[in-house]
Every structure is written in C-alpha cells, then in structure tokens.
Write a protein that holds these residues in place. Structure first.
Motif, PDB file in Angstrom:
ATOM      1  N   ILE A  77       0.840  -1.212   0.000  1.00 10.75           N
ATOM      2  CA  ILE A  77       0.000   0.000   0.000  1.00 10.75           C
ATOM      3  C   ILE A  77       0.868   1.253   0.000  1.00 10.75           C
ATOM      4  N   GLY A  99      -8.622   5.362  -1.329  1.00 14.55           N
ATOM      5  CA  GLY A  99      -7.826   4.147  -1.493  1.00 14.55           C
ATOM      6  C   GLY A  99      -6.371   4.415  -1.813  1.00 14.55           C
ATOM      7  N   SER A 122      -5.131   6.588   5.126  1.00  9.62           N
ATOM      8  CA  SER A 122      -5.391   5.952   6.424  1.00  9.62           C
ATOM      9  C   SER A 122      -4.321   4.917   6.736  1.00  9.62           C
ATOM     10  N   SER A 123      -3.838   4.277   5.680  1.00  6.77           N
ATOM     11  CA  SER A 123      -2.786   3.280   5.890  1.00  6.77           C
ATOM     12  C   SER A 123      -1.543   3.928   6.491  1.00  6.77           C
ATOM     13  N   TYR A 159      -0.444  -4.169   9.384  1.00  3.33           N
ATOM     14  CA  TYR A 159       0.439  -3.590   8.370  1.00  3.33           C
ATOM     15  C   TYR A 159       1.874  -4.053   8.626  1.00  3.33           C
TER      16      TYR A 159
HETATM   17  N1  LIG Z   1      -6.869  -5.219   5.580  1.00  5.19           N
HETATM   18  C1  LIG Z   1      -6.772  -4.910   4.274  1.00  5.19           C
HETATM   19  N2  LIG Z   1      -6.752  -5.880   3.349  1.00  5.19           N
HETATM   20  C2  LIG Z   1      -6.650  -5.575   2.025  1.00  5.19           C
HETATM   21  N3  LIG Z   1      -6.562  -4.329   1.567  1.00  5.19           N
HETATM   22  C3  LIG Z   1      -6.585  -3.327   2.445  1.00  5.19           C
HETATM   23  C4  LIG Z   1      -6.675  -3.547   3.832  1.00  5.19           C
HETATM   24  N4  LIG Z   1      -6.669  -2.365   4.471  1.00  5.19           N
HETATM   25  C5  LIG Z   1      -6.569  -1.427   3.494  1.00  5.19           C
HETATM   26  N5  LIG Z   1      -6.524  -2.002   2.278  1.00  5.19           N
HETATM   27  C6  LIG Z   1      -6.433  -1.329   0.980  1.00  5.19           C
HETATM   28  O1  LIG Z   1      -5.405  -0.385   1.031  1.00  5.19           O
HETATM   29  C7  LIG Z   1      -5.714   0.700   0.171  1.00  5.19           C
HETATM   30  C8  LIG Z   1      -5.491   1.998   0.932  1.00  5.19           C
HETATM   31  O2  LIG Z   1      -6.505   2.131   1.907  1.00  5.19           O
HETATM   32  P1  LIG Z   1      -6.607   3.392   2.868  1.00  5.19           P
HETATM   33  O3  LIG Z   1      -7.675   3.140   3.838  1.00  5.19           O
HETATM   34  O4  LIG Z   1      -5.269   3.692   3.380  1.00  5.19           O
HETATM   35  O5  LIG Z   1      -7.077   4.501   1.814  1.00  5.19           O
HETATM   36  P2  LIG Z   1      -7.395   6.029   2.072  1.00  5.19           P
HETATM   37  O6  LIG Z   1      -6.439   6.808   1.283  1.00  5.19           O
HETATM   38  O7  LIG Z   1      -7.474   6.318   3.520  1.00  5.19           O
HETATM   39  O8  LIG Z   1      -8.840   6.123   1.417  1.00  5.19           O
HETATM   40  P3  LIG Z   1     -10.140   6.980   1.850  1.00  5.19           P
HETATM   41  O9  LIG Z   1      -9.937   8.332   1.292  1.00  5.19           O
HETATM   42  O10 LIG Z   1     -11.244   6.279   1.140  1.00  5.19           O
HETATM   43  O11 LIG Z   1     -10.254   6.937   3.324  1.00  5.19           O
HETATM   44  C9  LIG Z   1      -7.133   0.494  -0.294  1.00  5.19           C
HETATM   45  O12 LIG Z   1      -7.110  -0.024  -1.591  1.00  5.19           O
HETATM   46  C10 LIG Z   1      -7.665  -0.533   0.671  1.00  5.19           C
HETATM   47  O13 LIG Z   1      -8.652  -1.339   0.066  1.00  5.19           O
END
Ligand SMILES: Nc1ncnc2c1ncn2[C@@H]1O[C@H](COP(=O)(O)OP(=O)(O)OP(=O)(O)O)[C@@H](O)[C@H]1O
Ligand SMILES: [Mg+2]
Lengths: 481, 253
Positions: free
Chosen positions: B16, B37, B41-42, B53
C-alpha cells in the motif's frame, strides 16, 4: 469487658470443642463410601439420631441415581470409593512461614491486596494467636447474638438449634434432589447456618469478617439460611484468593428460605483451583443451590462470580412460591484454558405476580467451554408472572466456545417471559483503539471486560466488587495478545 | 519532530505504501489529500503501529526515537495521537473512565504523578469547554451509539485531554455539520502550539480554511506525488486529481 487474649483463647478452645483442631491421624475416615463411613462421620460430629437417619436417606438416594447426562461437556469418571469422606478440616500441610509458600501464589495475593494475615491462613501458614480478624469476628458475633441473629457452623446448629435445623433442612433441596445433592446429604462435613429473626435487618454482610474461617469450607459443604418474616440478610460466600484443595470433587448444597416480606441476598465468588493449562488437577465443582420465597413479598437474589474450578456445574434456583415474590440471578462466569462452566439458573414461578430477573455474563478464553443453561417455569396459578433474561457471551480468541440453553415452560397465558441473548468478541480493532490511547492490551481487555460485567459487579457489596474486579483482570491476564 | 524516510508497507499481500518521505517540524500543520484508497489511512495506521500492516522498508523517527520499534501503546505514550477515520465503539466502558485510564497510563510512562479524581475532573471540564464537547457524552459508553459527528468530536475531545505532540487527524471533518466543523477547527487551533504538530488527512479544502496548513501533500498510489502550500488545496478543489495522475502513471515498485 474481656481482653483480646481471652477472646482468642475462647475461640481456640471453642474450635477445639467442635473438632476443628484434632489429631490428624485419627480423624481421617478410611477411603470409600458405605454406611459405616456415614456412621463414622455422624459419630465424629456427635450428631443426634435424626441427623444420622437423614444422612442414610441421602445415601440410599445416592445409590439409586445415575450420573447426569444432559450437561454440555463430558463428565469425567469419578471414583466415589477412592476418596476419604471425612478428614478433620485442618489437615492441610502447614508451613512455618510465608517463605515456604509457592511464590506465584503469593504474587497473586499481592495483586489482590489480601492482607498478610489472611494470606497466611489461605496458604496454610500456621498463624499465631494474635490475629486481628479473629477478634474482630468475635466482637461482631456478640453483636449479632444480641439481635437474635444466629450465625454459626452447621455442626453447631445441629447441636444448639436442632428444632430449626429439623424444620428447614432438606425443605428446599430434598435429600434425593440429584446425585450430588444426595452425596452431600450423606457425607457433608460442615458449613454455615444462619437464622435472622422476624423484622431484623442484619447490620453487616455476613461472612466478610469471617472470611478467614472459610479456610476449610471444603469439599461437601452445607449452608442453610432462614430469613424470618420481614427480615433481611446479605451473605457472602467464598473468597477471591485462589483456593487450593487436595479434594477434586466438591459437591456443596445451599438452601435459602425467605418467609413473608423477607429478603436474602447471596453473593458468591468462586475461585477454586482451575487446574493447570491442560485442566489437570482442577476442582470439579458440582453445586446445588436453591432458595424458596416461601412468603408473600419476599425476595431472593443470587449473585455469583465464577472464575475457578476445572468444571463448574451449578444452577442457583429460586422457587417463587409467595405471591409478589421476586427472584434474581446475576452471574459472571469466566473460563479459560480448558475450563468448563455449565451454569445458569432456574426460576420457578408458582405464586401470583411473581417476578424474576436473570443477567448472565459469560466470558470464555483459551480452549474453554462456557454454557449458560436456564429454566424459567411458570405454573398454572402464577398469574401475571414476569421474567426478564439477558444472557451475554463474550469470547476472547477463536478456540473457545459459548452456548446458551434457555428453557421456558409456561402454563399460564398471562405470563410475560422475555429473553435476550448476545454473543460478542473483543475485537482487535477495539484493542488497537485503546492501545492508540496509551493503554496496553492487558489493561485494554480488563477495561472492556469490566465494562461488560459492570451490571453484575454492581450487585456485589462494594468491597467484594472491588476484589472481584481485580480477580477478573488477573484471571484473564495473558488471554489476549 | 517526525521524519519518514522511504516508508514501504503492505497489508495482506498488497503493498500500500510505496516509499513515503515526509518531514514534519514542531509547530507545523500538514494536510494530506488524495483519492480514495490511495493509502492515507494506511499511513496513519502504520505510524500508530497497527499490526496488520507490515513495514517492508524505511524509517520513522520521532524526536530521535525509532517509532517503528515501539508498541502501539508506547507510541501513544510518546505522543502520537490518531483521530480515527472510523472511531471504534466499546460498549460498557464509560468514556470518562477510559480517558482517565489512558491519561494516567501516559503520565506513568512519562514519570508524571497520577491525577486523582478531582484533578482529572477539573481537567476534563476545562477541555470539554475548550472543544465544546457535550457533557452528556462524557459519561456514556465509549462511542456506543454516538452519531457519526459525535464520534468525530469525541476524538477531538480525547486529543484535548491527552495533549499529544504528533496529532494525525484522519478525515475528522467528514460527517461534521457546518457548525461542528467550525467548533472542531477552533478547538484544534486552540490546541496548536510550537511544541506539537498536526497531520490533517482530508478530502475537503473547507477544513483548510479553518485550520490553515503550512504544507499540503497529495498522496497517490502509496506515494506523495506532489507537495505545496495551501494554494495546492485550492487547485485540487478546482481541478480534481486527474491532472496529477496523468503526469504520474502508476509505476512498478
Ligand atoms: N486489511 C486490508 N486488506 C486488504 N486491503 C486493504 C486492507 N486495508 C486497506 N486495504 C487497501 O489499502 C488501500 C489503501 O486504503 P486506505 O484506507 O489507506 O485509503 P485512504 O487513502 O485512507 O482512502 P479513503 O480516502 O477512502 O479513506 C485500499 O485499496 C484498501 O482497500
Ligand atoms: Mg482513509
């Protein structure tokens, strides 16, 4: 006014008188269960003929019955002939000082905040004569006596208050009730007796101050509590400290009788040895507890915190005979490793406008198995009977199991019986959320668990509740993460 | 205060974060924007130490300490606070008891004396006022049955109570009504100091009108593909992300 020393001496001689301190060699019955064993016990306790007869009836009933088969676990084989049914209570190994006691046990005491002297008693260290709690106990005993309250050992009651005992013994749990109750009837060693006279409110929690005497409540204990019209008593059984016992099978019987307008509150914290990680060596706790609300407007309330024993099998019940009587059951049952708990309650609605309330909180961890089993029975004449049951299970980890077996039998269509059940897990996201606020996983689990059981803990007398709360977190240490 | 170098992380089998570099100094506010995505948040989760993670590569340094080596609770005690995009409900645990436990754990770690009930309640009253948090919610079970906006406001109340040094707010503005957004922003502005820093993850430039960032970064496909000042947020509001995406084709890791 007597001096402390005299009081202590009185106590010691009194104990001696009732066979608490006697020659170990002589006071152990040969292994095995037969009529001679029962005669031996009865004779040792210097019991009257009627008591022996009653024991014999229990023995006959025991022989006629088979082991139960309906429980949600495999009953281990029990060799009833392989145990000695009478041993003078103080046969536990005595240590000279706390230094000789298992440090792990001491560490647990420390965490629970058990006072040093009590630590000694609980772990079996010989205690010197200057023992605050004993003199406190004596002082209170005097006060109770003035109010006409009887609180003594069962054996003493048989000698001193035979009419009361005769009248009520077996009136709630008959000698033939179930195989374990029958066994208890035949061979019970001792226990407690309480009588609260008409209109008297017992001014203290019975047994808090006497907890230290619970050392030997042991294997086949019998408790009989009678609350006469308009009286009130709160009784505490057990102890949060881990109780070790050489005897594997425990089969206690508790009978409660509440006459018109009386209230009995019975609280238990059970923390018998649960065995090692594989469950080896743990106590089998097969208990029959039942109360009867005999008079109108009476109330019986059971509260239990069950954390110990390798098998717990108990269903504290209330027979709601008097009109407008109330029965309550509040329970926390925790199982971990390979522990098994099959516990719950029975509420028998017989009188009109009778009410019952059941709040059960099961917590399972490890490879344990935790079952709630409850019966709500409404008889034909129990107009407007009401029951509310809330039955929650909390799972820690994936290897444990929780089950609920609610049985409802109604023969009166004005009855209202409500049952709610939930099963939840402590989620990793919950733990992480708390971690992110600086709380480690151990504490996080304790926080969540305490929140989950709060409703039941609130039923316990304050100081008991605090201890029980600590006990829960200690019990669950290492269950998550 | 915070230095992130070439941070790569994956969840399950999926990478990610693909080489994040970011430096945040005390007293600064950084906004992170980016499409759904993209990994915002990651990034917050990795900083907070969420264990699903796995960090593949890179370093995170917080005031000279290796953050990645620490347990999640120690990171929190060192002053990392994350306001969750989706705050968790914990039935039965009262908000206030939880906060008292948290605060005292953090204080113990910092070798500060524990607050007794009276001191704690005083502090709590004061901070409730600061972030205009509803007193009724203080005694309820933690987030249980809170509305979406109430949960977000509770995150800010917790932030005010725990006084962290690095505050990561993950879409705290989403789900807030217009008044609440202003109130929360005011609260954050009052909590800003020369000793702490904020990372605001947001989709909306409106928040940044209230809390004015020093820097704005765009996170896309696990990388920061553009950094700028608050004007960048305005530009994004107007043009969306496509123009950036086009200049930045997905690259193999
Ligand atoms: N446990 C998991 N298993 C598989 N994929 C995951 C997992 N957690 C997150 N992802 C994937 O990691 C990617 C990044 O997710 P993240 O939540 O960090 O996005 P974001 O930038 O915060 O998005 P948003 O603006 O929608 O909150 C996404 O494609 C999500 O589906
Ligand atoms: Mg997100």
């Amino acid at each position: 006014m007597e001096t402390n020393d005299q009081l202590i001496q009185d106590i010691t001689t009194q104990e001696y008188e009732y066979g608490f301190i006697t020659d170990i060699e002589m006071d152990r019955a040969p292994n095995g269960l037969n009529e001679d064993t029962i005669r031996y016990i009865s004779e040792k306790k210097n019991e009257p003929e009627w008591m022996l007869k009653w024991r014999m009836k229990g023995y006959e009933a025991f022989l006629r019955q088979d082991m139960p088969t309906w429980q949600n676990f495999t009953l281990p084989p029990m060799d009833f002939q392989g145990i000695s049914y009478y041993a003078a209570p103080r046969t536990k190994k005595k240590y000279e000082s706390l230094d000789e006691v298992d440090p792990e046990l001491l560490a647990t005491f420390e965490k629970l905040g058990i006072p040093l002297n009590e630590q000694k008693v609980l772990s079996g260290v010989a205690v010197d004569a200057v023992f605050d709690s004993i003199s406190v106990a004596t002082t209170y005993k005097g006060k109770l006596k003035e109010m006409g309250i009887i609180f003594c050992s069962f054996g003493e009651a048989v000698q001193e208050y035979p009419d009361l005992v005769k009248k009520y013994l077996g009136s709630v749990v008959p000698h033939s009730d179930n195989i374990f109750a029958s066994l208890n009837t035949a061979v019970f060693s001792d226990g407690s007796f309480v009588y609260i006279p008409k209109g008297v409110r017992c001014p203290m929690e019975l047994s808090t101050y006497f907890r230290i005497n619970a050392e030997n409540t042991g294997q086949f204990e019998r408790t009989l509590i009678i609350a006469d019209e308009g009286s009130y008593v709160s009784y505490l059984e057990g102890c949060t400290a881990p109780m070790r016992d050489e005897n594997q099978l425990h089969a206690a019987v508790v009978e409660l009788i509440a006459l018109e307008g009386a209230e009995i509150k019975y609280s238990t914290v059970q923390n018998w040895y649960p065995g090692d990680k594989e469950g080896r060596g743990g106590i089998y706790n097969f208990v029959t507890k039942r109360g009867v609300c005999r008079g109108a407007n009476s109330k019986i309330s059971w509260t239990q915190v069950e954390t110990g024993s390798s098998i717990t099998w108990k269903y504290p019940a209330v027979i709601l005979q008097g009109d407008n009587s109330t029965g309550e059951f509040y329970s926390i049952a925790v199982t971990k490793n390979k522990q098994v708990a099959d516990t719950g309650t029975k509420m028998h609605h017989i009188g009109k406008n009778t009410r019952s309330r059941i709040i059960s909180k099961g917590i399972s961890a490890g490879h344990s198995n935790n079952s709630y089993r409850g019966l709500v029975q409404v008889g034909a004449k129990a107009d407007n009977a009401r029951n509310f049951t809330q039955c929650d299970s909390l799972l820690l980890g994936a290897e444990c199991s929780a089950n609920t077996f609610p049985y409802i039998e109604t023969r009166n269509n004005t009855a209202m019986v409500e049952h709610e059940a939930t099963t939840s897990k402590i989620g990793e996201d919950q733990i992480f959320y708390l971690n992110q606020r600086g709380i480690d996983s151990e504490k996080a689990v304790a926080l969540i668990v305490n929140g989950y059981v709060k409703e039941v803990l609130n039923q316990l007398p304050m100081e008991f509740a605090v201890e029980a709360q600590k006990l829960l977190s200690i019990t669950l240490e290492g269950s998550v993460g | 205060m915070l230095t992130i170098k070439n941070l790569n992380a994956r969840v399950e089998d999926k990478q990610i974060l693909k080489g994040i570099n970011l430096k945040v100094n005390a007293g600064e506010v950084h906004a992170i924007m980016g499409p759904n995505g993209s990994g915002k948040s990651s990034l917050a989760s990795v900083l907070a130490g969420r264990d699903n993670y796995e960090v593949l590569e890179g370093e995170v340094d917080l005031d000279g300490k290796d953050l990645l080596e620490m347990s999640p609770e120690d990171r929190a005690r060192e002053g990392v606070f994350m306001a969750f995009q989706y705050p968790i409900e914990i039935p039965g645990v009262s908000n206030i008891n939880f906060l008292r436990t948290a605060l005292n754990e953090i204080r113990a770690y910092r070798k500060l004396p524990q607050l007794d009930a009276k001191q704690f309640l005083k502090l709590s009253k004061e901070r409730q006022k600061l972030v205009e948090f509803d007193a009724k919610l203080v005694n309820r079970s933690l987030n249980e049955g809170f509305s979406g906006g109430e949960k977000k406001r509770n995150e800010i109340f917790q932030l005010a109570m725990l006084e962290p040094k690095l505050c990561v707010l993950d879409e705290t503005d989403s789900g807030l009504d217009i008044d609440a957004l202003r109130i929360v922003s005011n609260g954050v502005n009052k909590l800003r100091s020369k000793d702490n820093a904020f990372i605001l993850i947001t989709h909306y430039q409106r928040l940044l009108e209230y809390i004015v960032p020093d820097f704005v970064h765009v996170l896309y496909d696990g990388r920061i593909i553009k950094s700028g000042t608050k004007e960048l947020a305005l530009e994004l509001e107007e043009k969306g992300y496509d123009w950036l995406k086009e200049s930045f084709r997905e690259q193999p890791v």
